[in-house]
Write a protein that holds these residues in place. Structure first.
Motif, PDB file in Angstrom:
ATOM      1  N   ARG A 136       0.849  -1.321   0.103  1.00 32.35           N
ATOM      2  CA  ARG A 136       0.077  -0.034   0.000  1.00 32.35           C
ATOM      3  C   ARG A 136       1.029   1.128  -0.092  1.00 32.35           C
ATOM      4  O   ARG A 136       0.764   2.203  -0.677  1.00 32.35           O
ATOM      5  N   LEU A 137       2.191   1.292   0.876  1.00 27.35           N
ATOM      6  CA  LEU A 137       3.008   2.525   0.692  1.00 27.35           C
ATOM      7  C   LEU A 137       3.481   2.584  -0.466  1.00 27.35           C
ATOM      8  O   LEU A 137       3.759   3.643  -1.013  1.00 27.35           O
ATOM      9  N   ALA A 138       3.934   1.396  -1.302  1.00 22.79           N
ATOM     10  CA  ALA A 138       4.721   1.599  -2.444  1.00 22.79           C
ATOM     11  C   ALA A 138       3.695   2.403  -3.632  1.00 22.79           C
ATOM     12  O   ALA A 138       4.195   3.172  -4.179  1.00 22.79           O
ATOM     13  N   ARG A 139       2.300   1.638  -3.600  1.00 23.39           N
ATOM     14  CA  ARG A 139       1.628   2.121  -4.435  1.00 23.39           C
ATOM     15  C   ARG A 139       1.290   3.775  -4.254  1.00 23.39           C
ATOM     16  O   ARG A 139       0.832   4.300  -5.239  1.00 23.39           O
ATOM     17  N   THR A 140       0.891   3.746  -2.936  1.00 16.98           N
ATOM     18  CA  THR A 140       0.596   5.310  -2.866  1.00 16.98           C
ATOM     19  C   THR A 140       1.653   6.241  -3.253  1.00 16.98           C
ATOM     20  O   THR A 140       1.436   7.147  -3.960  1.00 16.98           O
ATOM     21  N   ALA A 141       2.810   5.960  -2.908  1.00 16.27           N
ATOM     22  CA  ALA A 141       4.017   6.743  -3.161  1.00 16.27           C
ATOM     23  C   ALA A 141       4.135   6.833  -4.512  1.00 16.27           C
ATOM     24  O   ALA A 141       4.569   8.061  -5.280  1.00 16.27           O
ATOM     25  N   ALA A 142       4.400   5.820  -5.250  1.00 21.21           N
ATOM     26  CA  ALA A 142       4.331   5.721  -6.609  1.00 21.21           C
ATOM     27  C   ALA A 142       3.131   6.293  -7.469  1.00 21.21           C
ATOM     28  O   ALA A 142       3.418   7.176  -8.467  1.00 21.21           O
ATOM     29  N   GLY A 143       2.064   6.184  -7.140  1.00 15.92           N
ATOM     30  CA  GLY A 143       0.801   6.714  -7.727  1.00 15.92           C
ATOM     31  C   GLY A 143       0.976   8.439  -7.573  1.00 15.92           C
ATOM     32  O   GLY A 143       0.576   9.103  -8.558  1.00 15.92           O
ATOM     33  N   ARG A 144       1.387   8.749  -6.399  1.00 18.30           N
ATOM     34  CA  ARG A 144       1.723  10.280  -6.275  1.00 18.30           C
ATOM     35  C   ARG A 144       2.631  10.986  -6.948  1.00 18.30           C
ATOM     36  O   ARG A 144       2.348  12.073  -7.581  1.00 18.30           O
ATOM     37  N   LEU A 145       3.663  10.032  -7.279  1.00 20.74           N
ATOM     38  CA  LEU A 145       4.627  10.747  -8.225  1.00 20.74           C
ATOM     39  C   LEU A 145       4.133  10.635  -9.597  1.00 20.74           C
ATOM     40  O   LEU A 145       4.308  11.718 -10.292  1.00 20.74           O
ATOM     41  N   MET A 146       3.635   9.427  -9.949  1.00 18.99           N
ATOM     42  CA  MET A 146       3.131   9.441 -11.404  1.00 18.99           C
ATOM     43  C   MET A 146       1.970  10.612 -11.465  1.00 18.99           C
ATOM     44  O   MET A 146       1.986  11.027 -12.594  1.00 18.99           O
ATOM     45  N   GLY A 147       1.207  10.939 -10.481  1.00 21.70           N
ATOM     46  CA  GLY A 147       0.178  11.768 -10.835  1.00 21.70           C
ATOM     47  C   GLY A 147       0.715  13.223 -10.743  1.00 21.70           C
ATOM     48  O   GLY A 147       0.104  14.022 -11.617  1.00 21.70           O
ATOM     49  N   LEU A 148       1.696  13.459 -10.338  1.00 23.24           N
ATOM     50  CA  LEU A 148       2.480  14.810 -10.447  1.00 23.24           C
ATOM     51  C   LEU A 148       3.106  14.887 -11.708  1.00 23.24           C
ATOM     52  O   LEU A 148       3.189  16.154 -12.280  1.00 23.24           O
ATOM     53  N   MET A 149       3.522  13.801 -12.251  1.00 25.36           N
ATOM     54  CA  MET A 149       4.234  13.903 -13.613  1.00 25.36           C
ATOM     55  C   MET A 149       3.107  13.946 -14.760  1.00 25.36           C
ATOM     56  O   MET A 149       3.298  14.551 -15.695  1.00 25.36           O
ATOM     57  N   ASP A 150       2.079  13.142 -14.295  1.00 26.75           N
ATOM     58  CA  ASP A 150       0.990  13.081 -15.603  1.00 26.75           C
ATOM     59  C   ASP A 150      -0.426  12.777 -14.959  1.00 26.75           C
ATOM     60  O   ASP A 150      -0.606  11.496 -14.978  1.00 26.75           O
ATOM     61  N   PRO A 151      -1.050  13.667 -14.509  1.00 24.97           N
ATOM     62  CA  PRO A 151      -2.168  13.415 -13.780  1.00 24.97           C
ATOM     63  C   PRO A 151      -3.289  12.444 -14.635  1.00 24.97           C
ATOM     64  O   PRO A 151      -3.932  11.578 -14.187  1.00 24.97           O
ATOM     65  N   GLU A 152      -3.225  12.585 -15.970  1.00 24.75           N
ATOM     66  CA  GLU A 152      -4.215  11.731 -16.665  1.00 24.75           C
ATOM     67  C   GLU A 152      -3.597  10.276 -16.726  1.00 24.75           C
ATOM     68  O   GLU A 152      -4.639   9.623 -17.283  1.00 24.75           O
ATOM     69  N   ALA A 153      -2.361   9.946 -16.381  1.00 23.89           N
ATOM     70  CA  ALA A 153      -2.002   8.501 -16.648  1.00 23.89           C
ATOM     71  C   ALA A 153      -2.601   7.865 -15.226  1.00 23.89           C
ATOM     72  O   ALA A 153      -2.670   6.732 -15.682  1.00 23.89           O
ATOM     73  N   LEU A 154      -3.253   8.185 -14.494  1.00 27.64           N
ATOM     74  CA  LEU A 154      -3.839   7.488 -13.331  1.00 27.64           C
ATOM     75  C   LEU A 154      -5.261   7.326 -13.441  1.00 27.64           C
ATOM     76  O   LEU A 154      -6.041   6.778 -12.688  1.00 27.64           O
ATOM     77  N   ARG A 155      -5.843   7.772 -14.669  1.00 27.36           N
ATOM     78  CA  ARG A 155      -7.142   7.644 -14.813  1.00 27.36           C
ATOM     79  C   ARG A 155      -7.741   6.175 -14.713  1.00 27.36           C
ATOM     80  O   ARG A 155      -7.196   5.314 -15.420  1.00 27.36           O
ATOM     81  N   GLY A 156      -8.541   5.760 -13.713  1.00 30.45           N
ATOM     82  CA  GLY A 156      -8.999   4.430 -13.623  1.00 30.45           C
ATOM     83  C   GLY A 156      -8.250   3.637 -12.823  1.00 30.45           C
ATOM     84  O   GLY A 156      -8.412   2.540 -12.562  1.00 30.45           O
ATOM     85  N   ILE A 157      -7.003   4.052 -12.324  1.00 28.42           N
ATOM     86  CA  ILE A 157      -6.413   3.065 -11.524  1.00 28.42           C
ATOM     87  C   ILE A 157      -6.761   3.416 -10.078  1.00 28.42           C
ATOM     88  O   ILE A 157      -6.837   4.603  -9.509  1.00 28.42           O
ATOM     89  N   GLU A 158      -6.470   2.443  -9.348  1.00 26.45           N
ATOM     90  CA  GLU A 158      -7.249   2.447  -7.720  1.00 26.45           C
ATOM     91  C   GLU A 158      -5.726   2.365  -7.086  1.00 26.45           C
ATOM     92  O   GLU A 158      -5.230   1.388  -7.038  1.00 26.45           O
ATOM     93  N   LEU A 159      -5.604   3.429  -6.297  1.00 27.41           N
ATOM     94  CA  LEU A 159      -4.516   3.645  -5.265  1.00 27.41           C
ATOM     95  C   LEU A 159      -4.981   2.966  -3.943  1.00 27.41           C
ATOM     96  O   LEU A 159      -4.350   2.512  -3.315  1.00 27.41           O
TER      97      LEU A 159
END
Length: 159
Positions: A136-159
């Motif tokens: 959960r920590l890994a997915r949350t941290a990676a998801g936040r970084l990914m979202g900062l770099m490209d918010p559209e890339a997280l569409r449909g991904i559950e963190l």
């Protein structure tokens, strides 16, 4: 050419004092070799102010208390023990330390750093809990970084 620095948005729920304590606590954790995720959602639905992990996989939860009223009105922190190996309070320099529970660690922090006043007792999590929390920590941290770099890339991904 260097990449521009990524900056997390400010969480409007926190006071200026809480943000300063959070920053100092994160700096302290980094100096100790831990990496922290602020505002981390636990499996219980509770939200830890900071969840941090070291190189061996030991997990610390840091509960920020910016005032005595904040401490006295919030008792959710007792649930955090089930989601970490060590539980700490991080408070400002003027906070009365004698009201904090004796079975928790204490950090005193400001925007520049923190000092450890009392080490937290070690209460290891069960293996299955550790694995789930680490993922959960890994997915949350990676998801936040990914979202900062490209918010559209997280569409449909559950963190």
């Amino acid at each position: 050419m260097s990449e521009p620095a990524l900056v997390m948005p400010i969480d409007g729920r926190q006071s200026e004092m809480a943000r300063a304590i959070q920053r100092g606590a994160l700096r302290y954790l980094g100096a100790r070799g831990l990496v922290g995720v602020p505002e981390f959602s636990l499996a219980s639905g509770r939200r830890a102010d900071i969840a941090a992990i070291d190189m061996r996989g030991e997990v610390w939860v840091v509960e920020i208390k910016s005032s005595v009223i904040d401490f006295r009105t919030d008792r959710k922190w007792t649930d955090y023990r089930f989601h970490c190996d060590r539980l700490f309070f991080a408070v400002g320099p003027d906070f009365p330390l004698d009201i904090l529970p004796e079975d928790t660690g204490i950090m005193v922090a400001d925007q520049f750093g923190a000092g450890l006043i009392r080490e937290a007792p070690h209460h290891p999590m069960p293996g299955a809990t550790r694995k789930a929390l680490t993922l959960r920590l890994a997915r949350t941290a990676a998801g936040r970084l990914m979202g900062l770099m490209d918010p559209e890339a997280l569409r449909g991904i559950e963190l």
